[in-house]
Each structure stands twice: as C-alpha cells, then as structure tokens.
Design a protein around this motif. Structure first.
Motif, PDB file in Angstrom:
ATOM      1  N   ILE A   1       0.843  -1.206   0.000  1.00 48.42           N
ATOM      2  CA  ILE A   1       0.000   0.000   0.000  1.00 48.42           C
ATOM      3  C   ILE A   1       0.876   1.253   0.000  1.00 48.42           C
ATOM      4  O   ILE A   1       0.640   2.199  -0.760  1.00 48.42           O
ATOM      5  CB  ILE A   1      -0.976  -0.019   1.214  1.00 48.42           C
ATOM      6  N   GLU A   2       1.911   1.234   0.826  1.00 45.21           N
ATOM      7  CA  GLU A   2       2.797   2.413   0.879  1.00 45.21           C
ATOM      8  C   GLU A   2       3.493   2.627  -0.467  1.00 45.21           C
ATOM      9  O   GLU A   2       3.628   3.761  -0.922  1.00 45.21           O
ATOM     10  CB  GLU A   2       3.826   2.254   2.004  1.00 45.21           C
ATOM     11  N   THR A   3       3.902   1.551  -1.108  1.00 43.60           N
ATOM     12  CA  THR A   3       4.547   1.696  -2.415  1.00 43.60           C
ATOM     13  C   THR A   3       3.562   2.334  -3.399  1.00 43.60           C
ATOM     14  O   THR A   3       3.907   3.284  -4.119  1.00 43.60           O
ATOM     15  CB  THR A   3       5.013   0.318  -2.942  1.00 43.60           C
TER      16      THR A   3
ATOM     17  N   ALA B   1       6.030   5.751   2.725  1.00 52.06           N
ATOM     18  CA  ALA B   1       5.444   5.798   4.069  1.00 52.06           C
ATOM     19  C   ALA B   1       5.003   7.218   4.443  1.00 52.06           C
ATOM     20  O   ALA B   1       3.907   7.433   4.983  1.00 52.06           O
ATOM     21  CB  ALA B   1       6.454   5.280   5.080  1.00 52.06           C
ATOM     22  N   GLU B   2       5.873   8.191   4.125  1.00 52.88           N
ATOM     23  CA  GLU B   2       5.545   9.571   4.519  1.00 52.88           C
ATOM     24  C   GLU B   2       4.321  10.077   3.750  1.00 52.88           C
ATOM     25  O   GLU B   2       3.451  10.746   4.309  1.00 52.88           O
ATOM     26  CB  GLU B   2       6.744  10.497   4.268  1.00 52.88           C
TER      27      GLU B   2
ATOM     28  N   ALA C   1     -12.882   6.272  11.341  1.00 49.21           N
ATOM     29  CA  ALA C   1     -12.527   6.013   9.936  1.00 49.21           C
ATOM     30  C   ALA C   1     -11.070   6.378   9.663  1.00 49.21           C
ATOM     31  O   ALA C   1     -10.437   5.801   8.776  1.00 49.21           O
ATOM     32  CB  ALA C   1     -13.456   6.791   9.005  1.00 49.21           C
ATOM     33  N   SER C   2     -10.527   7.314  10.449  1.00 50.71           N
ATOM     34  CA  SER C   2      -9.128   7.688  10.199  1.00 50.71           C
ATOM     35  C   SER C   2      -8.149   6.625  10.705  1.00 50.71           C
ATOM     36  O   SER C   2      -6.948   6.758  10.499  1.00 50.71           O
ATOM     37  CB  SER C   2      -8.803   9.069  10.788  1.00 50.71           C
ATOM     38  N   GLY C   3      -8.651   5.568  11.311  1.00 47.11           N
ATOM     39  CA  GLY C   3      -7.796   4.454  11.724  1.00 47.11           C
ATOM     40  C   GLY C   3      -7.832   3.313  10.731  1.00 47.11           C
ATOM     41  O   GLY C   3      -7.760   2.149  11.121  1.00 47.11           O
ATOM     42  N   MET C   4      -7.974   3.628   9.450  1.00 49.85           N
ATOM     43  CA  MET C   4      -8.083   2.562   8.448  1.00 49.85           C
ATOM     44  C   MET C   4      -7.033   2.637   7.339  1.00 49.85           C
ATOM     45  O   MET C   4      -6.950   1.741   6.506  1.00 49.85           O
ATOM     46  CB  MET C   4      -9.478   2.616   7.797  1.00 49.85           C
ATOM     47  N   ASN C   5      -6.278   3.761   7.258  1.00 50.43           N
ATOM     48  CA  ASN C   5      -5.415   4.021   6.091  1.00 50.43           C
ATOM     49  C   ASN C   5      -6.251   4.124   4.817  1.00 50.43           C
ATOM     50  O   ASN C   5      -5.773   3.794   3.722  1.00 50.43           O
ATOM     51  CB  ASN C   5      -4.350   2.926   5.880  1.00 50.43           C
ATOM     52  N   LEU C   6      -7.482   4.578   4.934  1.00 50.36           N
ATOM     53  CA  LEU C   6      -8.352   4.691   3.755  1.00 50.36           C
ATOM     54  C   LEU C   6      -8.984   6.065   3.625  1.00 50.36           C
ATOM     55  O   LEU C   6      -9.505   6.424   2.570  1.00 50.36           O
ATOM     56  CB  LEU C   6      -9.491   3.649   3.831  1.00 50.36           C
ATOM     57  N   MET C   7      -8.963   6.863   4.695  1.00 50.00           N
ATOM     58  CA  MET C   7      -9.633   8.162   4.676  1.00 50.00           C
ATOM     59  C   MET C   7      -8.620   9.275   4.442  1.00 50.00           C
ATOM     60  O   MET C   7      -7.517   9.238   4.990  1.00 50.00           O
ATOM     61  CB  MET C   7     -10.366   8.384   6.014  1.00 50.00           C
ATOM     62  N   ASP C   8      -9.007  10.254   3.639  1.00 48.96           N
ATOM     63  CA  ASP C   8      -8.190  11.451   3.456  1.00 48.96           C
ATOM     64  C   ASP C   8      -8.336  12.284   4.729  1.00 48.96           C
ATOM     65  O   ASP C   8      -9.431  12.758   5.053  1.00 48.96           O
ATOM     66  CB  ASP C   8      -8.704  12.205   2.216  1.00 48.96           C
TER      67      ASP C   8
ATOM     68  N   LEU D   1      -1.397  11.579   3.589  1.00 49.94           N
ATOM     69  CA  LEU D   1      -2.730  11.397   3.014  1.00 49.94           C
ATOM     70  C   LEU D   1      -3.732  10.871   4.049  1.00 49.94           C
ATOM     71  O   LEU D   1      -4.827  11.420   4.215  1.00 49.94           O
ATOM     72  CB  LEU D   1      -2.645  10.411   1.834  1.00 49.94           C
ATOM     73  N   THR D   2      -3.352   9.805   4.777  1.00 48.31           N
ATOM     74  CA  THR D   2      -4.349   9.116   5.617  1.00 48.31           C
ATOM     75  C   THR D   2      -4.194   9.395   7.114  1.00 48.31           C
ATOM     76  O   THR D   2      -5.010   8.942   7.905  1.00 48.31           O
ATOM     77  CB  THR D   2      -4.275   7.577   5.409  1.00 48.31           C
ATOM     78  N   GLY D   3      -3.116  10.103   7.498  1.00 47.84           N
ATOM     79  CA  GLY D   3      -2.909  10.398   8.919  1.00 47.84           C
ATOM     80  C   GLY D   3      -1.940   9.437   9.587  1.00 47.84           C
ATOM     81  O   GLY D   3      -1.456   9.713  10.677  1.00 47.84           O
ATOM     82  N   SER D   4      -1.675   8.288   8.961  1.00 46.88           N
ATOM     83  CA  SER D   4      -0.749   7.305   9.538  1.00 46.88           C
ATOM     84  C   SER D   4      -0.018   6.597   8.417  1.00 46.88           C
ATOM     85  O   SER D   4      -0.566   6.410   7.330  1.00 46.88           O
ATOM     86  CB  SER D   4      -1.504   6.218  10.314  1.00 46.88           C
ATOM     87  N   ARG D   5       1.211   6.160   8.725  1.00 46.97           N
ATOM     88  CA  ARG D   5       1.857   5.207   7.818  1.00 46.97           C
ATOM     89  C   ARG D   5       0.971   3.974   7.763  1.00 46.97           C
ATOM     90  O   ARG D   5       0.161   3.767   8.669  1.00 46.97           O
ATOM     91  CB  ARG D   5       3.209   4.786   8.403  1.00 46.97           C
TER      92      ARG D   5
END
Ligand code: XUL
Length: 530
Positions: free
Chosen positions: A151-153, A158-159, A218-225, A164-168
């Motif tokens: 996903i990071e690639t 990672a940054e 939702a911000s704990g999913m790596n899916l939300m802007d 984008l999502t608030g977390s790596r």
C-alpha cells in the motif's frame, strides 16, 4: 431529567454507562447513574477467548467473533432494562465507543436479517449466516505487514501515506487487513457486501440498518483522506478492487445514525431513542478525559497504553493523526505492551497490585541503572517484530527491580514517542485501570516532567460515548452545547489528588530517556538473546 447511554466495546469487555442531566445547560445536576461491564472471557466462555481474543492460524493473527460482541450487547441491553433501576423512558440518546481498527465482514443477508429481527428471540441466532468472515481481525493483529508495504509503495512511500491518511500503513489498520483478506480469500471478499468497523457494526445492530462511520474511527483505516474526512480514491485503489461499494458512509461524529430499532423497543421496552454514530475508543476518550483544549495529554493505561492529545491542526511527528470527534485532530501514539505486560511482571513475582505498588515505592528513580524494553508481545511503537522483554544491567530475578523496570520502560517509551505531540505540556490526565495506582502515576509525572491528574471515573471511552450522545442530542434539538459545557462536572480533575513531578527525579530521567531511546534503536530489529 434526561438520560444518555454510552457503550464501550473494548478488547476484553463490553461496558455501559448512563449519565443523568437534570435541568438546563447552566446549573444543572449531572451524575453517573449506572455503570456495568461484561467480561468476554468470564461471561461468554463459549467463544473461547483469552483476554478477549482468539489466535489465528498464522503468526500475529489476533481475532474475535462479531457474534460475541452482539451477544454481549443483547445481554447488556437486558441488564439495562431489568437490573439497573433506570427510568428507561428518559433515555434520549445512545452512542458508543469501540476498540479501533477491527473490521467486520458482512454478506448480503445481513441487512435483511437486521430488519426482520423477532423480538421474542435472542439476537445472535438471528444473525446466523450474515457474516462473510466468521472471525474479525482486531487491533492486536499484526499479520498484514506485507500488505502495508504494498500500500505504501502504491501511495508513494510511508511519509506520503501518512500525509494522506494520517498514519503510515499499519498492520492493525482495517485497510491493510482488507487487502490481506482479498488476497487470501478472494471468494470471501467478493461475498462481502459491507465492511464495518467494530464501532459502526455495533451501531448498526442498535438501529437495525447500516450505520454511518465517524471520521475519528474512519481515520484508523489508512483509507480516509485526513484533510477532507472522505474516502481517498487513491488509498481505496491501493487496497482492494470495488472497495468503495463495501464501505459505510463517513459522516460527522455528531450525526444521528438512526433510531433504536423496534427489536430493542419491543424486546426490552426501550424508548425510540436517537442512536448517535459511534466512534473509536481513543477518539471517544478524548472527550471522556475532558481533553477539549490544547496543551494537555492523556495517558491511557489499558490493554494497550496510548498517549494522545487534541490539536486544532495535525501535529507532524505523531504516529497517528486521527480526526477528532470534536472537530480538529487527535494525535495518538499507541503501545501494544500495556496492562498485559505489567500484569505479567506482577504475576512472575507472585505479587498482588499492592505488592506491585510497594515494589515501586521501595526502588529509586532510575532503578540503579536497571532498564527493561517491555516487549513481551511484538510492539507497535516502536515497531518490533521479535517479541520478548529485554533486560539490561539486571537479570529479572529481583521482583522490586523488575517492577520498576517495566513501569519506567513503558513511561520512558511513552514520553519519548509523544514528545512531538506534547507541545507546551501543561498537564497530563491519567486514565485506565493502572491509573488508580499512585506510585505508577508518580513515575509518570517524573518521567514526563508534568503534573498528573486523575479522573473520577475509570472508563473514559464509555463516558465519552455518553457525553457524545448528550452533545448530539442537544445539537439536533437546536440547543447546542460548547464542548467545555458538555464535559463539565464529569471530567473535572480531582485537584487534591494531583501528582506533582519531583525535580530530582525529573533530572534523572532527562538523561535516562536519552539512553533508553538508544537501547530501543539498537534492539528494535534484533531478536532477544535467550
Ligand atoms: C489505537 C489502538 C488501540 C485500540 C484499543 O490505535 O490500536 O488503542 O483502539 O482498543
């Protein structure tokens, strides 16, 4: 008089709390009138959990049955209706908090089953055949590491993912877990029509329909802007095909998700109360600890230990930036080795909690140089894959040193890794089970170099849920309350119990924290020496 009901669907238990608000916004009477917890291991042994989870076949797989959470909800509703002595008709609104990141996979039969629930039958048998995946990965599951890398690639590193999502990309977050599910069970993924978080799943059971998701969880999913609080197309694409159709809508945290369904009204004589969108346990704790202004941190000593604070703008350097259910942001650092690790040390030396406290009192700040990296399980912060505590300058046979080493190790890790979000730190609010322990809080005050307050209540996530119900109900009725007025009377610290940092000890930890960070760096990627 109005009652507000808050739930907390935690890792190990389901709790409920009812608060009473009598009178207007000003000199009203506010108090907690009911609190109860059901423990999954003890009260629901048929699900075979240990500390609320079951281990999967693969390494680092930590799972739980959504039916167990549903069962606990049904039993708690029955207790609220018959054993709590409440005027049920006065319940105006209900909300909840849930362990973050866990994902629930439902098939096309779920919606129909919720709609058709028969009130004379328990909930769980009526949910048979509605899950596209029998067991849900929970926040302790670290098995989606490969998916994180992919996903990071796809998102430019990672940054870039964190911006984008608030977390790596984090192995316990729902996005990487969804990608793993699609890869390992494509048929199961195709049969999934809705993926809820634990929070929105529980809210759905209450309203008998698909509930919305709040930006905090939702911000704990790596899916939300994280900037717009909307699903990010790029993140969805990097995760799994057709995902947008399977996700709930994200709506502001104070959105009324629906009305308590007829099932609960007819089954237990509840009123048609408003069900406010649930949130994650940490975002909910932000409100339940009264952290509605900047300059304060909460340290929550639970199954996981977390450090968090509210900021108007996202704070770069936090390991996770979540949307805050008050608006603005919640910056959070999560440590997996929390109470279970403290408890392991306590049991190893055959101590009760008083004995644990006494050991802390007998030992000096700095522990005479004895240091522990408390990684009993693979750690989230810093990322550690090889589990096993590491001890330096002592062998662990002496209980006193071991007790101080685990607490100091945890506190130094928390202080170091939260330095970026602490800003101009004025005070800390300590919550969670271990916060009742004075000597533990003294170590906290000394290591962080800030005064530590304790809250009257223990379950800040549950209280936060009840307070969110109050806030949303007033807003929906055109009588909005500012957040400081929402939390007033419930989260005021007990000034007389404030724990102050001791100058000499603060000095000791100033140096030791630097050494501790060095130990972490050296041992983070190495297996422990047997
Ligand atoms: C936070 C986290 C844990 C769970 C525990 O990111 O993973 O604190 O929310 O319930």
């Amino acid at each position: 008089m109005a009652l507000y009901l808050g739930f907390d669907a935690g890792t190990q238990s389901l709790s409920a709390m009812v608060i009473e608000i009598d009178g207007g916004a000003g000199a009203d009477r506010r108090r907690t009138v009911f609190e109860h917890s059901l423990n999954f291991d003890r009260d629901f042994p048929e699900y075979g959990t240990t500390a609320g989870i079951v281990r999967g076949d693969g390494p680092h797989e930590m799972l739980a049955s959504p039916l167990m959470w549903a069962d606990a909800l049904d039993r708690m509703m029955s207790i609220l209706a018959s054993d709590a002595g409440l005027d049920l008709g006065a319940i105006r609104a209900i909300s909840g908090a849930a362990q973050q990141h866990g994902s629930v996979y439902l098939n096309r039969r779920a919606r129909e089953a919720w709609r058709a629930l028969a009130h004379d039958r328990p909930l769980v048998p009526q949910l048979a055949g509605t899950l596209a995946r029998g067991l849900s990965p929970v926040w302790m599951d670290e098995s989606a590491g490969e998916q994180c890398a992919a996903i990071e690639t796809a998102l430019g590193g990672a940054e870039a993912t964190a911006r984008l999502t608030g977390s790596r990309a984090s192995a316990r977050f729902a996005g990487p877990q969804i990608r793993k599910f699609r890869q390992t069970n494509p048929g199961g993924y195709d049969a999934t029509t809705r993926i809820h978080l634990v929070s929105s799943f529980m809210a759905s059971l209450l309203i008998g329909a698909d509930a919305t998701l709040d930006p905090g969880d939702a911000s704990g999913m790596n899916l939300m802007d994280i900037q717009s609080s909307r699903w990010s197309e790029a993140a969805l694409e990097a995760t799994a095909p057709g995902l947008i159709l399977k996700l709930p809508e994200i709506r502001p945290s104070w959105t009324i998700a629906g009305t308590l369904s007829r099932y609960w009204q007819d089954r237990y004589a509840f009123p048609p109360a408003q069900v406010v969108t649930w949130s994650g346990d940490n975002p909910s704790s932000l409100i339940g600890t009264g952290l509605v202004t900047e300059g304060h941190l909460a340290v929550s000593l639970g199954t996981s230990d977390t450090v968090f604070g509210y900021t108007r703008e996202p704070r770069p350097g936090a390991s996770h930036v979540f949307a805050s259910p008050l608006g603005g942001y919640m910056n959070l650092v999560c440590f997996r080795n929390g109470s279970l690790t403290r408890d392991w040390v306590r049991r190893t030396h055959h101590l009760d909690w008083n004995g644990f406290s006494a050991a802390l009192e007998r030992t000096p700040a700095g522990n005479g140089g004895a240091v522990m990296l408390p990684w009993l399980e693979a750690e989230i912060t810093p990322p550690v894959r090889f589990s096993g505590v590491r001890r330096f300058a002592y062998d662990g046979h002496d209980g006193d040193h071991d007790v101080r080493a685990v607490v100091e190790g945890q506190m130094m890790a928390m202080a170091n890794h939260s330095a970026a979000i602490a800003g101009d730190l004025r005070s800390i609010v300590a919550t969670g089970g271990a916060s009742v322990n004075d000597p533990v809080l003294q170590v906290m005050a000394d290591v962080f170099g800030a005064p530590v307050d304790r809250l009257t209540g223990e379950n800040s996530a549950c209280l936060g849920a009840a307070l969110r119900a109050l806030h949303a109900d007033r807003l929906a009725n055109g009588e909005p309350l500012a957040w400081p007025s929402v939390v007033k009377g419930f989260t005021d610290p007990r000034q007389e119990e404030r724990v102050l940092p001791r100058a000499e000890a603060v000095e000791v930890y100033r140096d030791l924290r630097v050494r501790y960070a060095e130990f972490e760096r050296l041992h983070q990627h190495r297996p422990p020496v047997a």
